[in-house]
Scaffold this motif. Structure first.
Motif, PDB file in Angstrom:
ATOM      1  N   TYR A   1       0.854  -1.189   0.000  1.00 19.65           N
ATOM      2  CA  TYR A   1       0.000   0.000   0.000  1.00 19.65           C
ATOM      3  C   TYR A   1       0.892   1.242   0.000  1.00 19.65           C
ATOM      4  CZ  TYR A   1      -3.363  -3.480   1.589  1.00 19.65           C
ATOM      5  OH  TYR A   1      -4.155  -4.597   1.680  1.00 19.65           O
ATOM      6  N   ARG A   2       0.453   2.249  -0.745  1.00 17.84           N
ATOM      7  CA  ARG A   2       1.143   3.541  -0.695  1.00 17.84           C
ATOM      8  C   ARG A   2       0.300   4.490   0.143  1.00 17.84           C
ATOM      9  NH1 ARG A   2       2.422   6.575  -6.178  1.00 17.84           N
ATOM     10  NH2 ARG A   2       0.286   7.295  -5.938  1.00 17.84           N
ATOM     11  N   ASP A   3       0.863   4.862   1.272  1.00 20.79           N
ATOM     12  CA  ASP A   3       0.158   5.734   2.221  1.00 20.79           C
ATOM     13  C   ASP A   3       0.681   7.165   2.096  1.00 20.79           C
ATOM     14  OD1 ASP A   3      -1.102   3.421   3.086  1.00 20.79           O
ATOM     15  OD2 ASP A   3       0.324   3.102   4.720  1.00 20.79           O
ATOM     16  N   TYR A   4      -0.122   8.090   2.657  1.00 24.17           N
ATOM     17  CA  TYR A   4       0.241   9.508   2.517  1.00 24.17           C
ATOM     18  C   TYR A   4      -0.018  10.250   3.820  1.00 24.17           C
ATOM     19  CZ  TYR A   4       0.219  14.332   0.779  1.00 24.17           C
ATOM     20  OH  TYR A   4       0.452  15.673   0.592  1.00 24.17           O
ATOM     21  N   CYS A   5       1.004  11.010   4.244  1.00 25.72           N
ATOM     22  CA  CYS A   5       0.870  11.869   5.416  1.00 25.72           C
ATOM     23  C   CYS A   5       0.861  13.319   4.940  1.00 25.72           C
ATOM     24  CB  CYS A   5       2.034  11.657   6.387  1.00 25.72           C
ATOM     25  SG  CYS A   5       2.042  12.827   7.774  1.00 25.72           S
ATOM     26  N   PRO A   6      -0.229  14.061   5.090  1.00 29.89           N
ATOM     27  CA  PRO A   6      -0.321  15.418   4.558  1.00 29.89           C
ATOM     28  C   PRO A   6       0.400  16.471   5.417  1.00 29.89           C
ATOM     29  CG  PRO A   6      -2.354  14.859   5.690  1.00 29.89           C
ATOM     30  CD  PRO A   6      -1.503  13.622   5.721  1.00 29.89           C
ATOM     31  N   MET A   7       0.787  16.122   6.642  1.00 29.28           N
ATOM     32  CA  MET A   7       1.329  17.110   7.558  1.00 29.28           C
ATOM     33  C   MET A   7       2.855  17.192   7.550  1.00 29.28           C
ATOM     34  SD  MET A   7      -1.159  16.568  10.872  1.00 29.28           S
ATOM     35  CE  MET A   7      -0.306  17.862  11.781  1.00 29.28           C
ATOM     36  N   PHE A   8       3.515  16.116   7.140  1.00 30.84           N
ATOM     37  CA  PHE A   8       4.969  16.079   7.256  1.00 30.84           C
ATOM     38  C   PHE A   8       5.647  17.088   6.322  1.00 30.84           C
ATOM     39  CE2 PHE A   8       9.193  14.170   6.420  1.00 30.84           C
ATOM     40  CZ  PHE A   8       9.661  14.140   7.729  1.00 30.84           C
ATOM     41  N   ASN A   9       6.845  17.525   6.738  1.00 36.67           N
ATOM     42  CA  ASN A   9       7.643  18.480   5.963  1.00 36.67           C
ATOM     43  C   ASN A   9       6.906  19.808   5.773  1.00 36.67           C
ATOM     44  OD1 ASN A   9       9.865  19.428   4.536  1.00 36.67           O
ATOM     45  ND2 ASN A   9       9.242  18.449   2.600  1.00 36.67           N
ATOM     46  N   ASP A  10       6.464  20.352   6.921  1.00 37.38           N
ATOM     47  CA  ASP A  10       5.789  21.652   6.932  1.00 37.38           C
ATOM     48  C   ASP A  10       4.565  21.688   6.022  1.00 37.38           C
ATOM     49  OD1 ASP A  10       7.693  22.666   8.719  1.00 37.38           O
ATOM     50  OD2 ASP A  10       9.022  23.272   7.080  1.00 37.38           O
ATOM     51  N   GLY A  11       3.810  20.604   6.038  1.00 39.45           N
ATOM     52  CA  GLY A  11       2.566  20.566   5.281  1.00 39.45           C
ATOM     53  C   GLY A  11       2.746  20.196   3.812  1.00 39.45           C
ATOM     54  N   LYS A  12       3.979  19.917   3.382  1.00 43.19           N
ATOM     55  CA  LYS A  12       4.186  19.512   1.985  1.00 43.19           C
ATOM     56  C   LYS A  12       3.766  18.061   1.753  1.00 43.19           C
ATOM     57  CE  LYS A  12       8.042  22.721   1.306  1.00 43.19           C
ATOM     58  NZ  LYS A  12       9.501  22.858   1.009  1.00 43.19           N
ATOM     59  N   GLY A  13       3.762  17.307   2.840  1.00 44.93           N
ATOM     60  CA  GLY A  13       3.306  15.927   2.744  1.00 44.93           C
ATOM     61  C   GLY A  13       4.431  14.966   2.336  1.00 44.93           C
ATOM     62  N   ALA A  14       4.209  13.684   2.566  1.00 46.84           N
ATOM     63  CA  ALA A  14       5.176  12.648   2.200  1.00 46.84           C
ATOM     64  C   ALA A  14       4.465  11.304   2.129  1.00 46.84           C
ATOM     65  CB  ALA A  14       6.304  12.589   3.225  1.00 46.84           C
ATOM     66  N   VAL A  15       4.970  10.451   1.265  1.00 43.85           N
ATOM     67  CA  VAL A  15       4.387   9.107   1.109  1.00 43.85           C
ATOM     68  C   VAL A  15       5.248   8.096   1.857  1.00 43.85           C
ATOM     69  CG1 VAL A  15       3.443   9.685  -1.169  1.00 43.85           C
ATOM     70  CG2 VAL A  15       5.688   8.560  -1.011  1.00 43.85           C
ATOM     71  N   TRP A  16       4.708   6.907   2.082  1.00 45.59           N
ATOM     72  CA  TRP A  16       5.490   5.768   2.535  1.00 45.59           C
ATOM     73  C   TRP A  16       4.811   4.490   2.038  1.00 45.59           C
ATOM     74  CZ3 TRP A  16       2.083   7.993   6.036  1.00 45.59           C
ATOM     75  CH2 TRP A  16       1.235   7.135   6.756  1.00 45.59           C
ATOM     76  N   ILE A  17       5.583   3.420   1.992  1.00 50.67           N
ATOM     77  CA  ILE A  17       5.081   2.130   1.517  1.00 50.67           C
ATOM     78  C   ILE A  17       4.873   1.227   2.723  1.00 50.67           C
ATOM     79  CG2 ILE A  17       5.532   0.132   0.024  1.00 50.67           C
ATOM     80  CD1 ILE A  17       5.179   2.780  -1.465  1.00 50.67           C
ATOM     81  N   SER A  18       3.749   0.529   2.737  1.00 49.44           N
ATOM     82  CA  SER A  18       3.434  -0.343   3.861  1.00 49.44           C
ATOM     83  C   SER A  18       2.932  -1.698   3.376  1.00 49.44           C
ATOM     84  CB  SER A  18       2.369   0.313   4.756  1.00 49.44           C
ATOM     85  OG  SER A  18       2.009  -0.554   5.815  1.00 49.44           O
ATOM     86  N   GLU A  19       3.183  -2.731   4.183  1.00 44.88           N
ATOM     87  CA  GLU A  19       2.664  -4.061   3.883  1.00 44.88           C
ATOM     88  C   GLU A  19       1.301  -4.290   4.521  1.00 44.88           C
ATOM     89  OE1 GLU A  19       5.042  -4.620   7.701  1.00 44.88           O
ATOM     90  OE2 GLU A  19       4.756  -3.174   6.080  1.00 44.88           O
ATOM     91  N   SER A  20       0.859  -3.302   5.323  1.00 44.64           N
ATOM     92  CA  SER A  20      -0.414  -3.401   6.028  1.00 44.64           C
ATOM     93  C   SER A  20      -1.348  -2.256   5.626  1.00 44.64           C
ATOM     94  CB  SER A  20      -0.176  -3.360   7.547  1.00 44.64           C
ATOM     95  OG  SER A  20      -1.396  -3.317   8.239  1.00 44.64           O
ATOM     96  N   LYS A  21      -2.628  -2.552   5.560  1.00 41.68           N
ATOM     97  CA  LYS A  21      -3.598  -1.529   5.176  1.00 41.68           C
ATOM     98  C   LYS A  21      -3.845  -0.533   6.316  1.00 41.68           C
ATOM     99  CE  LYS A  21      -7.891  -1.122   2.574  1.00 41.68           C
ATOM    100  NZ  LYS A  21      -9.023  -1.861   1.948  1.00 41.68           N
TER     101      LYS A  21
END
Length: 217
Positions: free
Chosen positions: A176-196
């Protein structure tokens, strides 16, 4: 009277002579015929020999005479890279900088030891660009025990590298490709996970469930 008897004797002898000659001639003819027939039987080929002689030679099947050679085909997989990345990601979700550093070093070694010959030629350059960036980020994470914020800064571009590798080579593992909208001063960042379920590596225990699933692989 004597003349008549003599004439009769001559005629009889002549007839006897003719009969003997004819009989001898017939015997010679019969012997010649038998000799010719015998010779014909001796010289004539048997049916099996004649048919075999007239048959064309059986063609050689080249496919049967040649031993097939199996070519060794190497297939490239990013599974070992993803495995080490997931270990690093999970360490950051639990705020464990030491485990994150250890996983970063392992990931760096895995990428360095990649068999470049197994990568398809048409994807070789693109892989190199992604891998070079991933190695730099993994190295920073591995060298910064006790500096988890710095580790997380490099986790963001490293995660994008993983997303790019998956897009390039695909994956046999459910990810799964997840997304955090708050990281890096609101610029956001993705991460890859094996869990939903959401477990945020950028904030850990502070905001563990911050984020959402953006894509399934």
């Amino acid at each position: 009277m004597k003349n008549i008897f003599s004439s009769f004797t001559i005629i009889a002898l002549t007839g006897l002579t003719l009969f003997s000659c004819k009989e001898a001639s017939n015997k010679n003819t019969d012997q010649h015929t038998e000799h010719t027939a015998a010779a014909s039987e001796t010289q004539a080929p048997q049916p099996s020999e004649q048919s075999s002689a007239n048959l064309p030679a059986e063609p050689i099947n080249e496919k049967e005479t040649k031993t097939p050679v199996k070519e060794e085909i190497k297939s490239f997989s990013i599974s070992p890279i993803i495995k080490d990345y997931l270990e690093l990601k999970n360490a950051l979700t639990t705020d464990n900088d030491k485990a994150a550093a250890s996983a970063g070093k392992k990931l760096l070694a895995t990428i360095k030891n990649t068999d470049m010959k197994s990568i398809p030629a048409n994807k070789h350059k693109e892989y190199m660009d992604i891998a070079d960036d991933a190695k730099e980020n993994a190295e920073h994470i591995g060298d910064n025990v006790g500096k988890i914020d710095h580790q997380r800064e490099h986790m963001a571009p490293l995660s994008q590298d993983m997303a790019d590798l998956i897009a390039l080579f695909g994956t046999t593992q459910k990810l799964y490709r997840d997304y955090c909208p708050m990281f890096n001063d609101g610029k956001g960042a993705v991460w890859i996970s094996e869990s939903k379920s959401i477990k945020n590596p950028y904030y850990g225990s502070k905001m563990l469930t911050c984020g959402s699933v953006k894509k399934e692989y």
